[in-house]
Design an enzyme around this catalytic site. Structure first.
Site, PDB file in Angstrom:
ATOM      1  N   HIS A 304      52.970  -9.800  58.699  1.00  0.00           N
ATOM      2  CA  HIS A 304      53.913  -9.956  57.585  1.00  0.00           C
ATOM      3  C   HIS A 304      53.116 -10.169  56.305  1.00  0.00           C
ATOM      4  CE1 HIS A 304      57.287 -11.491  55.205  1.00  0.00           C
ATOM      5  NE2 HIS A 304      58.052 -10.897  56.097  1.00  0.00           N
ATOM      6  N   ASP A 361      61.560  -8.789  63.350  1.00  0.00           N
ATOM      7  CA  ASP A 361      61.920  -7.538  64.029  1.00  0.00           C
ATOM      8  C   ASP A 361      61.437  -7.487  65.474  1.00  0.00           C
ATOM      9  OD1 ASP A 361      61.258  -6.237  60.856  1.00  0.00           O
ATOM     10  OD2 ASP A 361      63.224  -6.241  61.814  1.00  0.00           O
TER      11      ASP A 361
HETATM   12  C1  SDX Z   1      60.071  -6.897  57.434  1.00  0.00           C
HETATM   13  O1  SDX Z   1      58.622  -8.646  53.051  1.00  0.00           O
HETATM   14  C2  SDX Z   1      59.528  -9.119  53.818  1.00  0.00           C
HETATM   15  O2  SDX Z   1      59.963 -10.241  53.707  1.00  0.00           O
HETATM   16  C3  SDX Z   1      60.008  -8.148  54.917  1.00  0.00           C
HETATM   17  C4  SDX Z   1      60.976  -8.710  55.942  1.00  0.00           C
HETATM   18  C5  SDX Z   1      62.312  -9.063  55.316  1.00  0.00           C
HETATM   19  O3  SDX Z   1      63.034  -9.901  55.909  1.00  0.00           O
HETATM   20  O4  SDX Z   1      62.679  -8.429  54.310  1.00  0.00           O
HETATM   21  O5  SDX Z   1      60.427  -9.852  56.564  1.00  0.00           O
HETATM   22  C6  SDX Z   1      61.276  -7.664  57.032  1.00  0.00           C
HETATM   23  O6  SDX Z   1      59.856  -5.838  56.882  1.00  0.00           O
HETATM   24  C7  SDX Z   1      59.120  -7.479  58.443  1.00  0.00           C
HETATM   25  C8  SDX Z   1      57.861  -6.561  58.709  1.00  0.00           C
HETATM   26  C9  SDX Z   1      58.274  -5.457  59.679  1.00  0.00           C
HETATM   27  N1  SDX Z   1      57.183  -4.478  59.817  1.00  0.00           N
HETATM   28  C10 SDX Z   1      56.460  -4.409  60.982  1.00  0.00           C
HETATM   29  O7  SDX Z   1      56.602  -5.164  61.935  1.00  0.00           O
HETATM   30  C11 SDX Z   1      55.457  -3.264  60.989  1.00  0.00           C
HETATM   31  C12 SDX Z   1      54.127  -3.749  61.583  1.00  0.00           C
HETATM   32  N2  SDX Z   1      53.532  -4.670  60.587  1.00  0.00           N
HETATM   33  C13 SDX Z   1      52.490  -4.118  59.717  1.00  0.00           C
HETATM   34  O8  SDX Z   1      52.694  -2.791  59.348  1.00  0.00           O
HETATM   35  C14 SDX Z   1      52.120  -5.092  58.594  1.00  0.00           C
HETATM   36  O9  SDX Z   1      51.920  -6.309  59.160  1.00  0.00           O
HETATM   37  C15 SDX Z   1      53.048  -5.246  57.396  1.00  0.00           C
HETATM   38  C16 SDX Z   1      53.323  -3.948  56.734  1.00  0.00           C
HETATM   39  C17 SDX Z   1      54.317  -5.892  57.788  1.00  0.00           C
HETATM   40  C18 SDX Z   1      52.346  -6.172  56.394  1.00  0.00           C
HETATM   41  O10 SDX Z   1      51.162  -5.596  56.108  1.00  0.00           O
HETATM   42  P1  SDX Z   1      50.316  -6.032  54.789  1.00  0.00           P
HETATM   43  O11 SDX Z   1      50.725  -7.321  54.255  1.00  0.00           O
HETATM   44  O12 SDX Z   1      50.306  -4.868  53.855  1.00  0.00           O
HETATM   45  O13 SDX Z   1      48.929  -6.297  55.407  1.00  0.00           O
HETATM   46  P2  SDX Z   1      47.909  -5.199  55.688  1.00  0.00           P
HETATM   47  O14 SDX Z   1      48.579  -3.934  56.118  1.00  0.00           O
HETATM   48  O15 SDX Z   1      46.970  -5.148  54.518  1.00  0.00           O
HETATM   49  O16 SDX Z   1      47.198  -5.810  56.980  1.00  0.00           O
HETATM   50  C19 SDX Z   1      46.075  -6.692  56.837  1.00  0.00           C
HETATM   51  C20 SDX Z   1      45.201  -6.351  58.020  1.00  0.00           C
HETATM   52  C21 SDX Z   1      44.884  -4.849  58.077  1.00  0.00           C
HETATM   53  O17 SDX Z   1      43.602  -4.713  58.645  1.00  0.00           O
HETATM   54  P3  SDX Z   1      42.404  -4.163  57.631  1.00  0.00           P
HETATM   55  O18 SDX Z   1      42.833  -2.762  57.212  1.00  0.00           O
HETATM   56  O19 SDX Z   1      42.352  -5.136  56.477  1.00  0.00           O
HETATM   57  O20 SDX Z   1      41.162  -4.164  58.499  1.00  0.00           O
HETATM   58  O21 SDX Z   1      45.925  -6.650  59.234  1.00  0.00           O
HETATM   59  C22 SDX Z   1      46.090  -5.454  59.985  1.00  0.00           C
HETATM   60  C23 SDX Z   1      45.881  -4.285  59.055  1.00  0.00           C
HETATM   61  O22 SDX Z   1      45.388  -3.166  59.768  1.00  0.00           O
HETATM   62  N3  SDX Z   1      47.451  -5.456  60.485  1.00  0.00           N
HETATM   63  C24 SDX Z   1      47.805  -5.039  61.698  1.00  0.00           C
HETATM   64  C25 SDX Z   1      49.191  -5.250  61.779  1.00  0.00           C
HETATM   65  N4  SDX Z   1      49.629  -5.754  60.608  1.00  0.00           N
HETATM   66  C26 SDX Z   1      48.550  -5.867  59.814  1.00  0.00           C
HETATM   67  N5  SDX Z   1      47.078  -4.519  62.704  1.00  0.00           N
HETATM   68  C27 SDX Z   1      47.778  -4.207  63.831  1.00  0.00           C
HETATM   69  N6  SDX Z   1      49.104  -4.378  63.995  1.00  0.00           N
HETATM   70  C28 SDX Z   1      49.844  -4.887  62.983  1.00  0.00           C
HETATM   71  N7  SDX Z   1      51.168  -5.050  63.118  1.00  0.00           N
END
Ligand code: SDX
Length: 426
Positions: A304, A361
């Site tokens: 998140h 989720d």
């Molecule tokens: C919702 O914003 C809100 O409040 C949203 C929400 C709401 O109520 O409105 O809470 C609802 O959208 C919840 C999120 C649902 N999405 C998912 O579950 C999709 C999977 N999650 C990821 O795609 C990710 O965690 C995000 C998009 C949710 C957040 O990503 P960020 O903040 O942009 O962080 P990032 O992508 O920069 O990740 C930081 C690191 C990265 O590694 P590096 O590239 O720095 O080496 O963490 C890794 C990412 O690769 N990472 C993950 C991961 N989430 C982050 N690696 C594997 N699996 C994951 N799920």
């Protein structure tokens, strides 16, 4: 306590004010940065940028805190109803019994959808995604309900129409996609029960209202009701800043929520768990793929932008899975896979180092599956829950004297000036 910061640039020192929120959060107010220094800031994804001040929802990502108008979401999930939470978010306080009853009557009076809209539904290809249909139909509502005279009347009636009709529109798209007769809202049923009845009542088998399921849906929507400046709420605020009508701004919010990184994750989680099940329950392979930087796969429902601790909503949703499945005597193998996956991930350094925990989720789809909601409608369920939050945030922006047309800047990195070359010389 410092209430300014100093910026030194090209030998000059500038002072910028610090804004402090009611929970002690601090921000540098850069409203005058460009006129003062010629500089802008750059923050892809706005991870470090506040778009507004707000009194609606407070989140502490490090502590896993979520409060609507100061009330912890855990207390609202325990004691409140979705309708009461709608009133709280939009009006800033809990309603009296009379106010709550009045809102319920207004919702019943406005729950029907114009019969001509059914023709629109009939003409969508049967395989259309319900989020695309919902976004289109919400936008179409303006055509059926033109602007009212006074702004206050416009806002109050439009808000009521949206909150009430969104259930009917969602259930209609489900019934019509299955070639079934549309079920109309019933005046004797309350908000959540009415929705379930419109979804599942059929001429051959009348739907039996199960109060435990109605309560589970109440809580499901309370947990989704607002979440400060997330992607879809920011879309509603940005589109609304152009002073377009609320239907169009909400339609933009629905479109923004659809993406698998945002509200579409609840559908993506179930698809991921089903794939793991087909792979013999090999959740460890999913964890290895999620850690592999060469693999675009991510653990859906994990991570998140704000929460770097367990999402408090996921904790409640996980308990709700056990309760609903027990009540319905359902043994869903995907829940077992989800729990094993969570346990293994939370013991893995990669997830703990990146502070990746289950978000709302991760378990929500299991609850919806148990209720009989089709997977492609999971994000529609999220949208219905989030609608009061979008509306509350949109209204707050209208009332904010500092709110103006949203128009971010950029840093240009393209070609410097070049001359046009006539086609016969290229
Ligand atoms: C919702 O914003 C809100 O409040 C949203 C929400 C709401 O109520 O409105 O809470 C609802 O959208 C919840 C999120 C649902 N999405 C998912 O579950 C999709 C999977 N999650 C990821 O795609 C990710 O965690 C995000 C998009 C949710 C957040 O990503 P960020 O903040 O942009 O962080 P990032 O992508 O920069 O990740 C930081 C690191 C990265 O590694 P590096 O590239 O720095 O080496 O963490 C890794 C990412 O690769 N990472 C993950 C991961 N989430 C982050 N690696 C594997 N699996 C994951 N799920």
């Amino acid at each position: 306590m410092e209430d300014t910061v100093k910026l030194i640039f090209e030998g000059k020192t500038y002072e910028l004010p610090i804004v402090t929120g009611s929970e002690g959060e601090k921000a540098i107010d850069i409203s005058n940065l460009r006129p003062m220094t010629g500089l802008i800031t750059l923050d892809p994804g706005y991870a470090n940028t506040g778009s507004c001040t707000s009194s609606i929802t407070f989140m502490d990502g490090e502590k896993g805190i979520l409060r609507y108008r100061g009330i912890p979401v855990e207390q609202l999930a325990e004691h409140s109803s979705f309708l009461e939470t709608v009133y709280l978010l939009i009006n800033g306080r809990l309603p009296t019994k009379a106010e709550l009853n009045n809102m319920s009557v207004l919702f019943n009076d406005n729950s029907l959808v114009h019969e001509d809209m059914q023709i629109f539904y009939q003409n969508f290809p049967r395989a259309s995604h319900p989020m695309g249909i919902l976004s289109s139909m919400v936008n179409a509502l303006r055509s059926f309900y033109p602007e009212l005279q006074t702004l206050e009347e416009e806002i109050n009636i439009t808000v009521t129409r949206l909150l009430s009709k969104v259930r009917t529109m969602a259930a209609m798209s489900y019934k019509i996609s299955r070639g079934h007769k549309v079920v109309y809202p019933r005046p004797d049923l309350k908000y959540c029960a009415n929705f379930l009845n419109m979804m599942f009542d059929t001429p051959v088998k009348p739907y039996r209202i199960d109060e435990d399921l109605v309560r589970a849906l109440d809580v499901f929507w309370i947990l989704h009701a607002d979440h400060e400046q997330n992607c879809s709420t920011s879309a509603v605020r940005l589109v609304g800043s152009g002073r377009v009508n609320l239907y169009a701004a909400i339609s933009a919010g629905i479109a923004a929520l659809w993406g698998p990184l945002h509200g579409g994750a609840n559908q993506a989680v179930i698809e991921m768990l089903s794939d793991i099940q087909k792979d013999g329950g090999n959740y460890r392979r999913a964890i290895e793929r999620a850690k592999d930087k060469k693999d675009p796969f991510r653990l859906m429902g994990f991570g998140h932008r704000v929460y770097k601790a367990y999402d408090p909503r996921a904790r409640i949703m996980k308990k709700m899975c056990d309760k609903v499945l027990f009540k319905l005597k359902i043994n869903d193998p995907l829940l077992d896979i989800a729990k094993e996956l969570e346990e293994a991930a939370l013991k893995d350094d990669y997830f703990t180092e990146y502070n990746l925990y289950p978000n709302i989720d991760f378990y929500s789809g299991i609850v919806l599956r148990a209720m009989g909601i089709p997977t492609n409608m999971f994000t529609v369920m999220f949208a219905i829950g989030r609608l009061p939050g979008w509306i509350a945030q949109w209204k707050e922006s209208l009332d904010d004297p500092k709110w103006k047309l949203g128009r971010p800047r950029q840093i240009y990195i393209g070609p410097t000036q070049t001359d046009y070359i006539p086609i016969d010389q290229r």
